[in-house]
Design a protein around this motif. Structure first.
Motif, PDB file in Angstrom:
ATOM      1  N   LYS A  96       0.842  -1.191   0.000  1.00  0.00           N
ATOM      2  CA  LYS A  96       0.000   0.000   0.000  1.00  0.00           C
ATOM      3  C   LYS A  96       0.879   1.243   0.000  1.00  0.00           C
ATOM      4  N   GLY A  97       0.454   2.255  -0.764  1.00  0.00           N
ATOM      5  CA  GLY A  97       1.167   3.527  -0.764  1.00  0.00           C
ATOM      6  C   GLY A  97       2.522   3.498  -1.419  1.00  0.00           C
ATOM      7  N   GLU A 117     -15.777  -0.385  -9.303  1.00  0.00           N
ATOM      8  CA  GLU A 117     -15.305  -1.675  -8.810  1.00  0.00           C
ATOM      9  C   GLU A 117     -14.050  -1.569  -7.956  1.00  0.00           C
ATOM     10  N   ILE A 118     -13.130  -0.653  -8.330  1.00  0.00           N
ATOM     11  CA  ILE A 118     -11.834  -0.591  -7.641  1.00  0.00           C
ATOM     12  C   ILE A 118     -11.548   0.838  -7.186  1.00  0.00           C
ATOM     13  N   PRO A 119     -11.954   1.213  -5.989  1.00  0.00           N
ATOM     14  CA  PRO A 119     -11.589   2.530  -5.451  1.00  0.00           C
ATOM     15  C   PRO A 119     -10.072   2.604  -5.242  1.00  0.00           C
ATOM     16  N   PHE A 123      -6.578  -0.111  -4.039  1.00  0.00           N
ATOM     17  CA  PHE A 123      -5.592  -0.471  -5.065  1.00  0.00           C
ATOM     18  C   PHE A 123      -4.273  -0.844  -4.399  1.00  0.00           C
ATOM     19  N   ARG A 124      -3.681  -1.972  -4.810  1.00  0.00           N
ATOM     20  CA  ARG A 124      -2.429  -2.437  -4.233  1.00  0.00           C
ATOM     21  C   ARG A 124      -1.449  -2.839  -5.344  1.00  0.00           C
ATOM     22  N   ILE A 125      -0.173  -2.890  -4.969  1.00  0.00           N
ATOM     23  CA  ILE A 125       0.899  -3.258  -5.885  1.00  0.00           C
ATOM     24  C   ILE A 125       1.702  -4.392  -5.251  1.00  0.00           C
ATOM     25  N   GLY A 126       2.236  -5.289  -6.064  1.00  0.00           N
ATOM     26  CA  GLY A 126       3.038  -6.376  -5.518  1.00  0.00           C
ATOM     27  C   GLY A 126       3.648  -7.231  -6.607  1.00  0.00           C
ATOM     28  N   SER A 127       4.491  -8.148  -6.195  1.00  0.00           N
ATOM     29  CA  SER A 127       5.145  -9.052  -7.134  1.00  0.00           C
ATOM     30  C   SER A 127       4.136  -9.994  -7.773  1.00  0.00           C
ATOM     31  N   TYR A 161       1.814  -1.885 -15.430  1.00  0.00           N
ATOM     32  CA  TYR A 161       2.278  -3.250 -15.191  1.00  0.00           C
ATOM     33  C   TYR A 161       1.157  -3.988 -14.467  1.00  0.00           C
ATOM     34  N   PRO A 162       0.080  -4.317 -15.205  1.00  0.00           N
ATOM     35  CA  PRO A 162      -1.113  -4.854 -14.555  1.00  0.00           C
ATOM     36  C   PRO A 162      -0.870  -6.148 -13.795  1.00  0.00           C
ATOM     37  N   GLU A 163       0.122  -6.955 -14.228  1.00  0.00           N
ATOM     38  CA  GLU A 163       0.404  -8.202 -13.519  1.00  0.00           C
ATOM     39  C   GLU A 163       0.956  -7.948 -12.123  1.00  0.00           C
ATOM     40  N   GLU A 164       1.450  -6.726 -11.870  1.00  0.00           N
ATOM     41  CA  GLU A 164       1.951  -6.356 -10.553  1.00  0.00           C
ATOM     42  C   GLU A 164       0.885  -5.654  -9.706  1.00  0.00           C
ATOM     43  N   GLN A 165      -0.332  -5.600 -10.227  1.00  0.00           N
ATOM     44  CA  GLN A 165      -1.408  -4.881  -9.534  1.00  0.00           C
ATOM     45  C   GLN A 165      -2.660  -5.730  -9.347  1.00  0.00           C
ATOM     46  N   TYR A 166      -2.990  -6.493 -10.352  1.00  0.00           N
ATOM     47  CA  TYR A 166      -4.266  -7.213 -10.333  1.00  0.00           C
ATOM     48  C   TYR A 166      -4.377  -8.196  -9.179  1.00  0.00           C
ATOM     49  N   PHE A 167      -3.421  -9.097  -9.034  1.00  0.00           N
ATOM     50  CA  PHE A 167      -3.522 -10.152  -8.023  1.00  0.00           C
ATOM     51  C   PHE A 167      -3.493  -9.579  -6.615  1.00  0.00           C
ATOM     52  N   SER A 168      -2.615  -8.610  -6.377  1.00  0.00           N
ATOM     53  CA  SER A 168      -2.526  -7.995  -5.054  1.00  0.00           C
ATOM     54  C   SER A 168      -3.798  -7.240  -4.705  1.00  0.00           C
TER      55      SER A 168
END
Length: 265
Positions: A96-97, A117-119, A123-127, A161-168
């Motif tokens: 987060k952040g 759907e996604i406020p 929203f999160r970021i990750g591997s 880099y949606p693959e670093e955002q979607y799952f997280s």
């Protein structure tokens, strides 16, 4: 040992290769493989196809590990297997952040595109290299609500880099309490090359490197590990199980030390 795991390979059909004729990787490429491109929703789709195949293929599959061809194991199979089954939670980085979070959120044009759907606060970021339990694997392959947003084309590809955002983001919104918010795949961002982490060369390979990677501390997201009491209760010394990125030239020196260190129980 063979009955303790299954391997599933997503191989881009637009890049011909010589498949193995024997061993654990023989005949393990999934038929639904499609071309992929970095920084595009195709990498999300490929992971979803892998998870779907693994769920349908074997109902006994309980942990779902996403790795790349540049990943290596840091421990023996027994060590890795036993560590993963200390808990039923998923290991996924949920940060987060992070810097430039908002421009990543608005990479598809503006903030309104992701709503309702996604406020942004969710929203999160990750591997993109994670380990899911079966419940979360099902959650990913059955999701349509968030996937509908993340598969939209980006207006600002530099930050997309949606693959670093979607799952997280999905796991954060749907079941964060059942996640340990850390990846178990180490990458070295201290010597990054643009948007890529460091790629280890064959001259760097040795027992000292593997030992040092094992000892690196995990980075816990979503407020820190103190908010994830499961991690501290199960084992305060969770360690990285995998690492990347390793070049092809690293294969021989890695095999030279594998028996004495990496694969040794």
């Amino acid at each position: 040992m063979k009955n303790l795991f299954n391997i599933y390979i997503h191989a881009d059909p637009s890049h011909p290769y010589n498949p193995p004729f024997s061993g654990h990787f023989f005949n393990r490429t999934i038929r639904s493989s499609k071309p992929t491109q970095r920084g595009s929703p195709s990498l999300i789709a490929s992971a979803r196809r892998l998870l779907s195949e693994a769920l349908l293929d074997d109902p006994s599959n309980a942990r779902f590990i996403i790795l790349s061809t540049s990943c290596i194991p840091l421990h023996s199979f027994n060590f890795t297997y036993n560590m993963l089954f200390q808990t039923n939670k998923s290991f996924i980085e949920i940060l987060k952040g992070e810097p430039k979070s908002f421009v990543r959120y608005t990479a598809r044009g503006n903030a309104d595109i992701m709503l309702p759907e996604i406020p942004f606060e969710d929203f999160r970021i990750g591997s993109q290299f994670f380990i899911l339990n079966r419940h979360h694997a099902k959650l990913v392959v059955n999701d349509e609500k968030l996937w509908r947003k993340f598969k939209l084309p980006c207006v600002f590809p530099k930050y997309c880099y949606p693959e670093e955002q979607y799952f997280s983001t999905l796991l954060n919104m749907e079941d964060s309490s059942s996640c340990i918010p850390a990846t178990l795949t180490h990458v070295d961002w201290s010597k990054r090359l643009g948007s890529h982490p460091w790629t280890y060369r064959d001259t760097e390979i040795g027992m000292e490197l593997i030992e040092s990677l094992r000892q690196r501390e995990l980075r816990y997201g979503n407020g820190g590990v103190e908010n994830q009491t499961e991690a501290a209760r199960v084992d305060p010394n969770y360690s990285f199980l995998f690492a990347r990125k390793f070049s092809r030239n690293c294969l021989k020196p890695l095999l030279d030390i594998a028996g004495d260190l990496i694969l040794k129980n």
